[in-house]
Design a protein around this motif. Structure first.
Motif, PDB file in Angstrom:
ATOM      1  N   GLU A   1       0.831  -1.150   0.009  1.00  0.00           N
ATOM      2  CA  GLU A   1      -0.064  -0.048  -0.007  1.00  0.00           C
ATOM      3  C   GLU A   1       0.879   1.147   0.101  1.00  0.00           C
ATOM      4  O   GLU A   1       0.373   2.177  -0.754  1.00  0.00           O
ATOM      5  N   GLN A   2       2.057   1.349   0.776  1.00  0.00           N
ATOM      6  CA  GLN A   2       2.753   2.497   1.122  1.00  0.00           C
ATOM      7  C   GLN A   2       3.979   2.273   1.212  1.00  0.00           C
ATOM      8  O   GLN A   2       4.425   1.592   2.086  1.00  0.00           O
ATOM      9  N   VAL A   3       4.785   3.060   0.683  1.00  0.00           N
ATOM     10  CA  VAL A   3       6.509   2.937   0.711  1.00  0.00           C
ATOM     11  C   VAL A   3       6.893   4.476   1.057  1.00  0.00           C
ATOM     12  O   VAL A   3       6.375   5.387   0.347  1.00  0.00           O
ATOM     13  N   SER A   4       7.659   4.499   2.072  1.00  0.00           N
ATOM     14  CA  SER A   4       8.424   5.894   2.293  1.00  0.00           C
ATOM     15  C   SER A   4       9.863   5.587   2.284  1.00  0.00           C
ATOM     16  O   SER A   4      10.496   4.773   2.461  1.00  0.00           O
ATOM     17  N   ILE A   5      10.447   6.537   1.454  1.00  0.00           N
ATOM     18  CA  ILE A   5      12.022   6.273   1.164  1.00  0.00           C
ATOM     19  C   ILE A   5      12.840   7.720   2.060  1.00  0.00           C
ATOM     20  O   ILE A   5      12.542   8.772   2.048  1.00  0.00           O
ATOM     21  N   VAL A   6      13.572   7.056   3.003  1.00  0.00           N
ATOM     22  CA  VAL A   6      14.348   7.955   3.995  1.00  0.00           C
ATOM     23  C   VAL A   6      15.735   7.979   3.220  1.00  0.00           C
ATOM     24  O   VAL A   6      16.528   6.973   3.268  1.00  0.00           O
ATOM     25  N   ALA A   7      16.214   9.217   2.334  1.00  0.00           N
ATOM     26  CA  ALA A   7      17.445   9.096   1.896  1.00  0.00           C
ATOM     27  C   ALA A   7      17.861  10.520   1.364  1.00  0.00           C
ATOM     28  O   ALA A   7      17.056  11.216   1.233  1.00  0.00           O
ATOM     29  N   SER A   8      19.142  10.829   0.978  1.00  0.00           N
ATOM     30  CA  SER A   8      19.434  12.013   0.545  1.00  0.00           C
ATOM     31  C   SER A   8      19.161  11.800  -1.038  1.00  0.00           C
ATOM     32  O   SER A   8      19.138  10.696  -1.558  1.00  0.00           O
ATOM     33  N   GLU A   9      18.991  13.015  -1.628  1.00  0.00           N
ATOM     34  CA  GLU A   9      18.468  12.714  -3.327  1.00  0.00           C
ATOM     35  C   GLU A   9      19.632  12.173  -3.828  1.00  0.00           C
ATOM     36  O   GLU A   9      19.667  11.247  -4.770  1.00  0.00           O
ATOM     37  N   GLY A  10      20.884  12.608  -3.462  1.00  0.00           N
ATOM     38  CA  GLY A  10      21.928  12.115  -4.126  1.00  0.00           C
ATOM     39  C   GLY A  10      22.346  10.638  -4.188  1.00  0.00           C
ATOM     40  O   GLY A  10      22.900   9.975  -5.067  1.00  0.00           O
ATOM     41  N   VAL A  11      22.140  10.251  -2.893  1.00  0.00           N
ATOM     42  CA  VAL A  11      22.383   8.770  -2.505  1.00  0.00           C
ATOM     43  C   VAL A  11      21.210   8.021  -3.362  1.00  0.00           C
ATOM     44  O   VAL A  11      21.492   6.921  -3.895  1.00  0.00           O
ATOM     45  N   LEU A  12      19.978   8.181  -3.387  1.00  0.00           N
ATOM     46  CA  LEU A  12      18.923   7.666  -4.099  1.00  0.00           C
ATOM     47  C   LEU A  12      19.157   7.646  -5.630  1.00  0.00           C
ATOM     48  O   LEU A  12      19.014   6.622  -6.315  1.00  0.00           O
ATOM     49  N   VAL A  13      19.681   8.810  -6.061  1.00  0.00           N
ATOM     50  CA  VAL A  13      19.688   8.996  -7.711  1.00  0.00           C
ATOM     51  C   VAL A  13      21.094   8.131  -7.927  1.00  0.00           C
ATOM     52  O   VAL A  13      20.967   7.301  -9.045  1.00  0.00           O
TER      53      VAL A  13
END
Length: 72
Positions: free
Chosen positions: A40-52
Motif C-alpha cells: 500500500e505505501q512506501v516511504s524512502i528516507v534518503a538524500s537525493e544524491g544517494v537515491l539517484v
C-alpha cells in the motif's frame, strides 16, 4: 529487517532507509526489491544524491557464457 531478508515477503507499509553515503551494494535492483515489498505505501528516507546514484547503479553479472558461446 534488511531488504535481502524481506525478499519474497510483502508488507502493507514499508520504510526504506538508505545509507547516508553512496555504497557499491546500493543498486537499482536492491532499491526496486525494497519498494516492491510494499502493498500500500512506501516511504524512502534518503538524500537525493544517494537515491539517484543507487537508481543509476546496476548489478553487473559476471558470467562467462558470452565468452563460451563465442569460442564454440
Amino acid at each position: 529487517m534488511t531488504i535481502h531478508k524481506s525478499q519474497g515477503s510483502e508488507f502493507n507499509q514499508v520504510v526504506l532507509i538508505l545509507p547516508h553515503e553512496e555504497m557499491p551494494l546500493l543498486t537499482r535492483q536492491l532499491i526496486y526489491t525494497g519498494i516492491t515489498r510494499a502493498k500500500e505505501q512506501v516511504s524512502i528516507v534518503a538524500s537525493e544524491g544517494v537515491l539517484v546514484t543507487g537508481v543509476k547503479a546496476e548489478v553487473v553479472k559476471a558470467t562467462r557464457i558470452e565468452q563460451s558461446l563465442s569460442n564454440a
